[in-house]
Design a protein around this motif. Structure first.
Motif, PDB file in Angstrom:
ATOM      1  N   PRO A 177       0.807  -1.219   0.036  1.00 28.46           N
ATOM      2  CA  PRO A 177      -0.077  -0.007  -0.149  1.00 28.46           C
ATOM      3  C   PRO A 177       0.666   1.316   0.148  1.00 28.46           C
ATOM      4  CG  PRO A 177      -0.714  -1.807   1.469  1.00 28.46           C
ATOM      5  CD  PRO A 177       0.350  -2.203   1.050  1.00 28.46           C
ATOM      6  N   GLU A 178       2.022   1.343   0.650  1.00 31.27           N
ATOM      7  CA  GLU A 178       2.960   2.442   0.701  1.00 31.27           C
ATOM      8  C   GLU A 178       3.495   2.822  -0.678  1.00 31.27           C
ATOM      9  OE1 GLU A 178       3.102   0.016   2.989  1.00 31.27           O
ATOM     10  OE2 GLU A 178       2.234   0.746   4.675  1.00 31.27           O
ATOM     11  N   GLN A 179       3.780   1.609  -1.362  1.00 34.72           N
ATOM     12  CA  GLN A 179       4.364   1.851  -2.675  1.00 34.72           C
ATOM     13  C   GLN A 179       3.175   2.451  -3.724  1.00 34.72           C
ATOM     14  OE1 GLN A 179       5.667  -2.256  -3.177  1.00 34.72           O
ATOM     15  NE2 GLN A 179       7.644  -1.469  -3.296  1.00 34.72           N
ATOM     16  N   LEU A 180       1.939   1.923  -3.414  1.00 30.48           N
ATOM     17  CA  LEU A 180       0.869   2.488  -4.266  1.00 30.48           C
ATOM     18  C   LEU A 180       0.686   3.816  -3.931  1.00 30.48           C
ATOM     19  CD1 LEU A 180      -1.556  -0.704  -4.317  1.00 30.48           C
ATOM     20  CD2 LEU A 180      -0.153   0.065  -6.106  1.00 30.48           C
ATOM     21  N   ALA A 181       0.647   4.036  -2.838  1.00 30.70           N
ATOM     22  CA  ALA A 181       0.466   5.497  -2.273  1.00 30.70           C
ATOM     23  C   ALA A 181       1.608   6.574  -2.893  1.00 30.70           C
ATOM     24  CB  ALA A 181       0.533   5.615  -0.742  1.00 30.70           C
ATOM     25  N   ALA A 182       2.947   5.972  -2.595  1.00 27.88           N
ATOM     26  CA  ALA A 182       3.783   6.809  -3.229  1.00 27.88           C
ATOM     27  C   ALA A 182       3.732   6.941  -4.675  1.00 27.88           C
ATOM     28  CB  ALA A 182       5.380   6.057  -2.978  1.00 27.88           C
ATOM     29  N   GLY A 183       3.386   5.883  -5.454  1.00 27.72           N
ATOM     30  CA  GLY A 183       3.146   6.514  -6.830  1.00 27.72           C
ATOM     31  C   GLY A 183       2.067   7.337  -7.048  1.00 27.72           C
ATOM     32  N   ALA A 184       1.073   7.333  -6.311  1.00 27.08           N
ATOM     33  CA  ALA A 184       0.003   8.350  -6.567  1.00 27.08           C
ATOM     34  C   ALA A 184       0.568   9.922  -6.300  1.00 27.08           C
ATOM     35  CB  ALA A 184      -1.178   8.051  -5.432  1.00 27.08           C
ATOM     36  N   VAL A 185       1.361   9.901  -5.179  1.00 27.24           N
ATOM     37  CA  VAL A 185       1.823  11.293  -4.847  1.00 27.24           C
ATOM     38  C   VAL A 185       2.869  11.427  -5.808  1.00 27.24           C
ATOM     39  CG1 VAL A 185       3.513  12.176  -3.155  1.00 27.24           C
ATOM     40  CG2 VAL A 185       1.713  10.737  -2.462  1.00 27.24           C
ATOM     41  N   ARG A 186       3.742  10.758  -6.449  1.00 24.69           N
ATOM     42  CA  ARG A 186       4.676  11.040  -7.815  1.00 24.69           C
ATOM     43  C   ARG A 186       3.583  11.481  -8.620  1.00 24.69           C
ATOM     44  NH1 ARG A 186       7.457   6.708  -5.861  1.00 24.69           N
ATOM     45  NH2 ARG A 186       6.488   5.169  -7.264  1.00 24.69           N
ATOM     46  N   GLU A 187       2.529  11.016  -9.082  1.00 22.96           N
ATOM     47  CA  GLU A 187       1.547  11.415 -10.118  1.00 22.96           C
ATOM     48  C   GLU A 187       0.916  12.936  -9.947  1.00 22.96           C
ATOM     49  OE1 GLU A 187      -2.663   9.952 -12.027  1.00 22.96           O
ATOM     50  OE2 GLU A 187      -1.718   8.583 -10.661  1.00 22.96           O
ATOM     51  N   ILE A 188       0.653  13.194  -8.573  1.00 28.04           N
ATOM     52  CA  ILE A 188       0.132  14.620  -8.242  1.00 28.04           C
ATOM     53  C   ILE A 188       1.342  15.592  -8.350  1.00 28.04           C
ATOM     54  CG2 ILE A 188      -0.563  15.891  -6.462  1.00 28.04           C
ATOM     55  CD1 ILE A 188      -2.158  13.430  -5.306  1.00 28.04           C
ATOM     56  N   ILE A 189       2.555  15.030  -7.931  1.00 31.07           N
ATOM     57  CA  ILE A 189       3.799  16.064  -8.215  1.00 31.07           C
ATOM     58  C   ILE A 189       3.948  16.317  -9.506  1.00 31.07           C
ATOM     59  CG2 ILE A 189       6.148  16.183  -7.726  1.00 31.07           C
ATOM     60  CD1 ILE A 189       5.719  14.586  -5.239  1.00 31.07           C
ATOM     61  N   SER A 190       3.946  15.164 -10.491  1.00 30.94           N
ATOM     62  CA  SER A 190       4.342  15.359 -11.771  1.00 30.94           C
ATOM     63  C   SER A 190       3.210  16.413 -12.490  1.00 30.94           C
ATOM     64  CB  SER A 190       4.135  13.997 -12.614  1.00 30.94           C
ATOM     65  OG  SER A 190       5.313  13.536 -12.281  1.00 30.94           O
TER      66      SER A 190
END
Length: 94
Positions: free
Chosen positions: A27-40
């Motif tokens: 779940p942490e990896q999926l959340a980190a990916g979502a955060v990277r999507e928002i940052i991009s």
């Protein structure tokens, strides 16, 4: 605005180091990916709309077609919920 988002990114990414099975995401990896999507999306928004700067909400990123509309439904990733806001109404948001 971004300070909180980046802090969350660092906390979510902390869980990435511990997985033995590379094919399964935590779940942490999926959340980190979502955060990277928002940052991009924020970086693209700031570059495309320098008069506005960073977006003050996920809705603004979806309207500018920087994020998919699934974010408008209150996208959740394995228990994580994501929000964006601005502390001030100054423009451009930096």
């Amino acid at each position: 605005m971004l300070k909180g988002l980046i802090l969350f990114s660092a906390l979510a990414a902390a869980g990435q180091a511990g997985g033995d099975d590379a094919s399964a995401c935590t779940p942490e990896q999926l959340a980190a990916g979502a955060v990277r999507e928002i940052i991009s999306a924020q970086a693209a928004h700031r570059q495309s709309h320098p008069e506005v700067g960073y977006a003050c909400g996920l809705e603004a990123l979806v309207e500018a077609q920087m994020l998919l509309d699934t974010w408008l439904a209150g996208k959740r990733v394995e228990g994580y919920r994501f929000e964006l806001w601005c502390d001030t109404t100054d423009t451009p948001q930096t």
